[in-house]
Design an enzyme around this catalytic site. Sequence first.
Site, PDB file in Angstrom:
ATOM      1  N   ASP A 172       0.853  -1.201   0.000  1.00  0.00           N
ATOM      2  CA  ASP A 172       0.000   0.000   0.000  1.00  0.00           C
ATOM      3  C   ASP A 172       0.883   1.244   0.000  1.00  0.00           C
ATOM      4  O   ASP A 172       1.955   1.233  -0.612  1.00  0.00           O
ATOM      5  CB  ASP A 172      -0.935  -0.042   1.216  1.00  0.00           C
ATOM      6  CG  ASP A 172      -2.283   0.595   0.955  1.00  0.00           C
ATOM      7  OD1 ASP A 172      -2.326   1.817   0.703  1.00  0.00           O
ATOM      8  OD2 ASP A 172      -3.305  -0.103   0.996  1.00  0.00           O
ATOM      9  N   HIS A 218      -3.854   6.118   3.264  1.00  0.00           N
ATOM     10  CA  HIS A 218      -4.526   4.915   2.769  1.00  0.00           C
ATOM     11  C   HIS A 218      -3.936   3.639   3.374  1.00  0.00           C
ATOM     12  O   HIS A 218      -4.671   2.756   3.853  1.00  0.00           O
ATOM     13  CB  HIS A 218      -4.413   4.884   1.244  1.00  0.00           C
ATOM     14  CG  HIS A 218      -5.256   3.865   0.561  1.00  0.00           C
ATOM     15  ND1 HIS A 218      -4.837   2.553   0.406  1.00  0.00           N
ATOM     16  CD2 HIS A 218      -6.469   3.945  -0.035  1.00  0.00           C
ATOM     17  CE1 HIS A 218      -5.767   1.870  -0.248  1.00  0.00           C
ATOM     18  NE2 HIS A 218      -6.767   2.693  -0.533  1.00  0.00           N
ATOM     19  N   SER A 259     -11.181  -0.621  -1.183  1.00  0.00           N
ATOM     20  CA  SER A 259      -9.937  -0.621  -0.408  1.00  0.00           C
ATOM     21  C   SER A 259     -10.211  -0.870   1.064  1.00  0.00           C
ATOM     22  O   SER A 259      -9.391  -1.457   1.774  1.00  0.00           O
ATOM     23  CB  SER A 259      -9.215   0.723  -0.552  1.00  0.00           C
ATOM     24  OG  SER A 259      -8.540   0.823  -1.770  1.00  0.00           O
TER      25      SER A 259
END
Length: 692
Positions: free
Chosen positions: A112, A176, A483
Amino acid sequence: MQWRKSTMVRICMLTLFLLAMQFHWSYTHGSSDTVRKAYIVYMGDAPQSKSSATDLHHNLLSSVVKNENVVSVFPSKMRKLHTTRSWDFLGMPQSVKRNHQIESNIIVGVLDTGIYIDAPSFDHKGFGPPPSKWKGTCQVGGNFTGCNNKVIGARFYSHGAPTPNSNPSPLDDDGHGSHTSSTIAGASIAGASLYGLAKGTARGGVPSARIAVYKVCWADGCSDIDLLAGFDDAISDRVDLISISIGGISESYFGDPISIGAFHAMKKGILTTCSAGNDGPSLYTVQNTAPWILTVGASGIDRQFRTLVKIGNGLQTAVSHFFIIFDEPLKLGRLCDEGSLDANKVKGKIVLCKEGLIQDYVKPLGVSGAIVSLNEQQDTGFTFIIPAAFVDTNFGNKIDTYVNSTKNPQAVIYKSTAVRNAASPFAASFSSRGPTTISSSVIKPDITAPGIDILAAYSKLASVTGDLEDNRFGVYNILSGTSMACPHVTASAAYIKTFHPRWSPAAIKSALITTASELKIKDVQAELAYGAGQIDPVRAVDPGLIYDLSKVDYVRFLCNEGYSGTTLRLFTEGNTNCSNIPSIGGHDALNYPSMYLQLNNPNSSISAIFHRTVKNVGSKKAIYKATVKAPANLKVTVAPKELAFSHLKEKKSFTVVIKGPPLKNITSVSASLEWSDAKHRVRSPILIFLAN
């Protein structure tokens, strides 16, 4: 630096990438102004060699063009990130039964944007040293000072980034990666919230597990080169599972770095879980669709955020699905169109906009707030840099009428609150839909998990909205996307692994698919939207029966899909010859937990046979009976109708024959097969779809 040499050698061994192809291009095409693309030359698993990166490059430069050992050559593309209450909603309260010691030995690899290790969710208090099997490392650099006993490994890759990185380290400056990592294995933190919203205990699904971070994404995206390097390291580092909330368009399994990496992970007993993408509700948008990948769509939970909007004397009210973190009464301005606002007229006012809000445009004008009228209701929330709310067209028209009926229109946008949503779970509108464009034999996505308005850890290096004009920073944020759904399934798989450490990736995947709950709100695109349904992690620990698969089963599938020759042999790393692989027959030649038939002609009758084998992992002695649910015009026959088991790990085979008339006026038909004894229910979705 030694870690840079090590990383470079790994990339060369696994991908033998860009440099050779750039050299070949320059040598054969000269120095024209044509834009040169990076190409990955994929040659299978990393060889057990101690050759230097330079030696590997020289060898490749002299042989790559005519090398018969090349599996595939494909341009290195940039892929995208697929961007609390959820665990309780999934039936996993803090008191759920756990094998804490085994869970503490589980290592989850997350590819990620890195990690913000100073977030409370990554506190390592109470953790012992990393598991003895751990072979990874922690790359310290920049503002990233090191790992701990919770986040035991961190690497970063920037070989494929088109622009230099200002923060060359595993540190997450996006948020994220921290969000997905904490959803999987974040520590339990009481009182977590986003400025008071969603206040409660934030925790991961396996809070005692360890995290290994592989930063493959930057501001420009996530390059194929870095993804393959991250996979290679994660496998060598001995992670137990891999989670990837990243995706992109691919035309074949051999030209997709995630498919390639996941295949090699599978051979090492590592399950790869991936997000399905955020391009729904359009069909043919699902990504990460290889059958050895567990593909996850997004669903909604029983909590929504609503924003109360009052106009005029307060008698007219509406509730928006979108949330803000402001609380102040404001005046209402005039109706606006993009690009036509007069700063002198809208300064200090709330503006009413139709079908969109460009925050970077309205904020400099001094607008105090915005009400945005939309034709279609939204099922997910957004955070704005100004007070704002979305309303439906009907209420927007009422506001417009009111504004034109008075000289001094008034409005108030109140602070958002959490409300219960009884119509859940449901497939998120943004969640990418099947079918896959690569194969017509497998339902994708496989399953869904919570992906709407999820509170989890964040990075203080990124603002709440990600906008440079936003001055709000915190260690938690509310995000939506597949996600956010993917790490819920990764954590669920890890939870199963704590009870069944020796189960194969396919066994864990089967357990999650066959125990999933059907969605309360049916989607018009049926299984193409949600697969088998929403995960039930606790039920999946004891699924009763499993559909197991190994490397040879996937090779048989690839043969059935038309792959053959040298490319297949190199990809699978063996003397693979399709004619030597025993056939199991049937439509898909794959022991998959779901069944899918795609018709390409509206005049074609429905006719297919599926061969399946299940293994008993439930009660020692059990008799399972088959129950079929199907519309009247679809005939589904199961033979035999009963499966009698006398011991654990015993296998039984059966066939499913599907017959029916052409799909004249509809595009799909859904059915299901459920095997049940007195304790277990093992459900497989069945879908017949008429392609465009």
